[in-house]
Write an enzyme that holds these catalytic residues in place. Structure first.
Site, PDB file in Angstrom:
ATOM      1  CG  MET A  30      71.199  -7.734  92.853  1.00  0.00           C
ATOM      2  SD  MET A  30      69.815  -7.328  91.556  1.00  0.00           S
ATOM      3  CE  MET A  30      70.508  -6.079  90.709  1.00  0.00           C
ATOM      4  CG  HIS A  37      78.908  -4.674  96.242  1.00  0.00           C
ATOM      5  ND1 HIS A  37      79.162  -4.393  94.871  1.00  0.00           N
ATOM      6  CD2 HIS A  37      77.557  -4.679  96.402  1.00  0.00           C
ATOM      7  CE1 HIS A  37      78.305  -4.425  94.101  1.00  0.00           C
ATOM      8  NE2 HIS A  37      77.328  -4.519  94.879  1.00  0.00           N
ATOM      9  CD  GLN A 153      68.055  -1.789  97.400  1.00  0.00           C
ATOM     10  OE1 GLN A 153      67.561  -2.186  96.297  1.00  0.00           O
ATOM     11  NE2 GLN A 153      69.225  -1.862  97.927  1.00  0.00           N
TER      12      GLN A 153
HETATM   13  O1  PAF Z   1      70.858  -3.356  95.851  1.00  0.00           O
HETATM   14  C1  PAF Z   1      70.982  -4.416  95.364  1.00  0.00           C
HETATM   15  O2  PAF Z   1      71.930  -4.911  94.879  1.00  0.00           O
HETATM   16  C2  PAF Z   1      69.739  -5.286  95.397  1.00  0.00           C
HETATM   17  O3  PAF Z   1      68.607  -4.475  95.077  1.00  0.00           O
HETATM   18  C3  PAF Z   1      69.352  -6.122  96.360  1.00  0.00           C
HETATM   19  C4  PAF Z   1      69.329  -5.309  97.754  1.00  0.00           C
HETATM   20  C5  PAF Z   1      70.580  -7.127  96.668  1.00  0.00           C
HETATM   21  C6  PAF Z   1      68.202  -6.978  96.208  1.00  0.00           C
HETATM   22  O4  PAF Z   1      68.391  -7.658  95.040  1.00  0.00           O
END
Ligand code: PAF
Length: 288
Positions: A30, A37, A153
């Protein structure tokens, strides 16, 4: 690195890459990228031929009153970071490209989406599963890299991929941390100086929970309350939950056994931070 804004262009580039025999690595984000990241991107760079990262602040996964509008954004900085981490294609679709009409089709992963984050943020995981399913449909066959910081997630995405047979290998990657243990997160930017100093209590509490299990504790209620006490002793922290669950089912084993995950969510002012750590307990052997 090439920035791509449309689904059609991304698809045709990646189809051509795959047709030429190149493998695709995918890092969905995001934005407001940080070294966590970058480490996913570097791993994708090392393991696949073409690396695509997406930046899309997905409105579906924010509940009413959450930080959708305030969510930090800095595309210039993100572009530099992604390029330095070896990304070839940066997919930055607008909301109109992703959701040109109201979304009538959503994906929900029962059971795994219900406790913990799901209980605190009831619409969150359907929003995540829906956008990730859509991104997988756009990117196509790939290895997709997700951080373990969002452990629930990650579990949910893995299950969705199995249940719906997406041609995607999901790769879970270790949480990147500051030197004092605070997990890297775009939301750390919300912390004031005092809150930033207090925030490592979250990781300390999780590690104390792990230490108690390693020392022989098998009562989930004890571990939960140990973590809660440590967090609640920090005046700037407001505990949302601290829990120990089976890492696959997200149920609480009692007594504790097997592959466990300790997870917590804590508010510090405007920031709601989550973190988790794992520990494995051998099942008790017969007769002792
Ligand atoms: O982890 C994230 O940044 C978000 O939940 C994702 C996986 C990009 C989905 O919008």
């Amino acid at each position: 690195m090439k920035t791509v804004a449309t689904i059609a262009e991304l698809r045709s580039r990646l189809d051509a890459d795959r047709a030429a025999g190149r493998t695709v690595g995918f890092v969905p984000t995001m934005g407001y990228l940080h070294d966590g990241h970058a480490s996913l991107m570097r791993q994708a760079r090392a393991e696949t031929d073409v690396v695509v990262a997406s930046i899309f602040v997905n409105p579906l996964q924010f509940g009413a009153g959450e930080d959708l509008d305030a969510y930090p954004r800095d595309l210039d900085r993100d572009t530099r970071l992604a390029e330095a981490a070896g990304v070839d294609l940066l997919f930055v679709p607008g909301a109109d490209e992703m959701y040109p009409e109201p979304v009538l089709t959503t994906v929900s992963v029962a059971q795994l989406s219900e406790p913990l984050e799901g209980a605190s943020r009831p619409t969150h995981f359907a929003g995540v599963a829906t956008v990730v399913a859509k991104l997988f449909a756009i990117v196509g066959p790939c290895r997709a890299y997700f951080g373990e910081k969002d452990f629930q997630q990650l579990a949910l995405v893995r299950r969705m991929v199995r249940d719906l047979s997406f041609p995607v290998d999901v790769v879970g990657c270790q949480t990147a941390r500051e030197l004092d243990g605070l997990a890297l997160s775009s939301r750390n930017t919300y912390l004031t100086r005092e809150e930033r100093e207090a925030a490592p209590v979250l990781y300390r509490a999780l590690r104390a929970g792990v230490a108690s299990i390693l020392a022989g504790e098998r009562d989930p209620a004890f571990v939960r309350s140990l973590m809660a006490q440590i967090i609640e002793a920090e005046p700037l922290a407001r505990l949302d939950y601290a829990e120990v669950v089976d890492a696959d089912s997200f149920r609480v084993p009692d007594p504790l056994a097997g592959n466990l995950r300790l997870l917590a969510a804590v508010r510090f002012g405007r920031a709601r931070l989550i973190d988790n750590v794992g520990v494995t307990v051998p099942a008790p052997t017969q007769g002792g």
